[in-house]
Design an enzyme around this catalytic site. Structure first.
Site, mmCIF file in Angstrom:
data_model
loop_
_atom_site.group_PDB
_atom_site.id
_atom_site.type_symbol
_atom_site.label_atom_id
_atom_site.label_comp_id
_atom_site.label_asym_id
_atom_site.label_seq_id
_atom_site.Cartn_x
_atom_site.Cartn_y
_atom_site.Cartn_z
ATOM 1 N N LEU A 250 15.727 21.662 27.511
ATOM 2 C CA LEU A 250 14.712 21.155 28.420
ATOM 3 C C LEU A 250 14.887 22.700 29.066
ATOM 4 C CD1 LEU A 250 13.247 19.915 30.609
ATOM 5 C CD2 LEU A 250 15.579 18.981 31.644
ATOM 6 N N TYR A 251 16.250 23.486 29.040
ATOM 7 C CA TYR A 251 15.711 24.632 29.924
ATOM 8 C C TYR A 251 15.235 26.309 28.850
ATOM 9 C CZ TYR A 251 17.307 29.300 30.002
ATOM 10 O OH TYR A 251 17.574 31.312 30.697
#
Length: 439
Positions: A250-251
């Site tokens: 997700l980062y």
């Protein structure tokens, strides 16, 4: 604010066509005017937006102490007034011919501290902004703040989502450049607190760009993307021309989203934007959540350290890049950034849009990193070999830096052994006091 998908699914996508078959109240709904419906749904969405922006998510890692609830608000206390404005102007005052006036977000962070200090040393005006969240030990950020204050750099305590604060800063100082480094970092923590990444890396970036596009004159912006955007890409070394549409975390996805958002603001508003894809930055005053940092801590404490390996015992390697080399790249990007072309939020002509890899071009196996630390610390590490978990980490990174070399002469000069030697010297000096041994 977290919105559950089940809750959102209950909201009709087209409110005007919402039907309630066989209901005795259906005729009452038909008597509502379209204006009333519009007002209702506008209120709902406005409430959601307000809740999202004014309830900052906690950025505390798992198993940490409970967050200071006073830091959950975007409203920054203790800013404004003649004395405050004087400090802001003094910090941002240019002291060299043809110098820059730079707002550095995330100034109390690892890269932010080093970049701010380097800019100040050469005579640029520097003003910092940081929210001092507790994703990792805030006392380290406060120590960096004290370091910068000794060189005349003032860090305003505030959130990048606080539009009122950012607008005020631009009223006080006509910044020529913004070095946007504030972000929620860390690949693995995204699985524990995904909303903090959306809040900082997407909403925060949009807010910064909104303020910059309305500024007059508009500043040129250099901002931190990440090598994580290459995701599942297997072509090496990683080039800026490679595909970046397969994020592994997700980062990485939020950083990729940031690059697309930057493209949009460049296209519509004429903002000059340069993204920097950092490759595993390390060095003194570094981040405690990075492997080289907590390896050092745990080796000295006699604890076992997890050393990951890929499938079939494959090597996990990183393009470790020393902080001084990253700083050179950041300053080179700032110095070659062209002026934004917009005025009053309106584009006047094409504007510069760039993205650069900033790496060392020499991937090193993590096992070698541990061996170097063992020699420098004179302690044998208790290695615990583990399979690389499916948490967003990739098996290797390797930067192609030819574009940065061509554009502003970027050339890293610090090998991993030399860089770790400097880090260990700082680490022992900083933590070898009774007050800091509990970090």
């Amino acid at each position: 604010m977290k919105l559950s998908s089940s809750h959102m699914d209950n909201i009709p996508s087209t409110p005007g066509k919402f039907k309630m078959e066989k209901s005795p109240y259906v005729h009452r709904f038909r008597h509502y005017s379209s204006l009333a419906k519009l007002t209702f749904w506008s209120s709902v969405f406005l409430a959601l937006i307000i809740l999202f922006f004014f309830k900052s998510p906690s950025t505390s890692p798992p198993n940490s102490t409970p967050p200071d609830l006073s830091r959950r608000s975007l409203k920054t206390t203790f800013w404004g007034g003649p004395a405050w404005e004087k400090r802001v102007r003094s910090s941002a005052r240019i002291r060299s011919q043809n110098g820059l006036s730079v707002l550095v977000t995330g100034a109390a962070g690892f890269v932010g501290t080093h970049v701010s200090a380097a800019l100040k040393r050469r005579g640029d005006g520097v003003l910092g902004l940081d929210n001092f969240n507790n994703y990792y030990d805030p006392s380290l950020k406060r120590a960096r703040q004290a370091l910068l204050e000794r060189s005349g750099i003032y860090i305003v305590e505030g959130d990048i989502n606080d539009a009122a604060l950012l607008n005020k800063l631009f009223e006080v100082v006509p910044f020529t450049h913004v070095m946007h480094l504030a972000a929620q970092a860390g690949v693995r923590y995204a699985m524990e607190n995904p909303s903090s990444y959306v809040h900082s890396n997407i909403a925060g970036l949009v807010n910064v760009l909104e303020v910059c596009k309305n500024a007059n004159p508009q500043p040129a912006i250099v901002w931190a993307s990440s090598s994580s955007v290459y995701g599942l890409n297997t072509k090496v070394p990683f080039s800026e021309k490679d595909r970046t549409d397969q994020p592994a975390s997700l980062y990485a996805a939020t950083k990729k989203a940031g690059e697309e958002i930057a493209h949009t603001y460049n296209h519509i508003y004429g903002l000059s934007l340069t993204g920097l894809r950092f490759f595993t930055v390390y060095g003194p005053w570094g981040r405690p959540d990075m492997a080289y940092f907590f390896f050092t801590r745990d080796i000295l404490k006699g604890k076992s350290i997890p050393v990951f390996e890929g499938s079939n015992h494959g090597t996990v390697a990183r393009d470790f890049t020393y902080i001084d080399d990253i700083v050179k790249g950041c300053l080179g990007a700032l110095d070659t950034a062209e002026k934004s072309t917009g005025s009053g939020g309106k584009k006047k002509g094409p504007a510069q849009l760039r993205v650069f890899n900033l790496g060392n071009t020499s991937p090193v196996p993590v096992t070698d990193l541990v061996s170097i630390l063992e020699k420098l610390l004179k302690v044998k590490a208790k290695r615990k070999m583990m399979k690389l978990p499916r948490n967003g980490d990739v098996q290797f990174t390797h930067a192609n830096i030819s574009f940065a070399q061509r554009e502003f002469g970027y050339k890293p000069t610090t090998d991993l052994q030399s860089g770790l030697k400097k880090f260990v010297r700082w680490y022992v000096s900083y933590y070898d006091s009774g007050k800091k041994n509990s970090h």
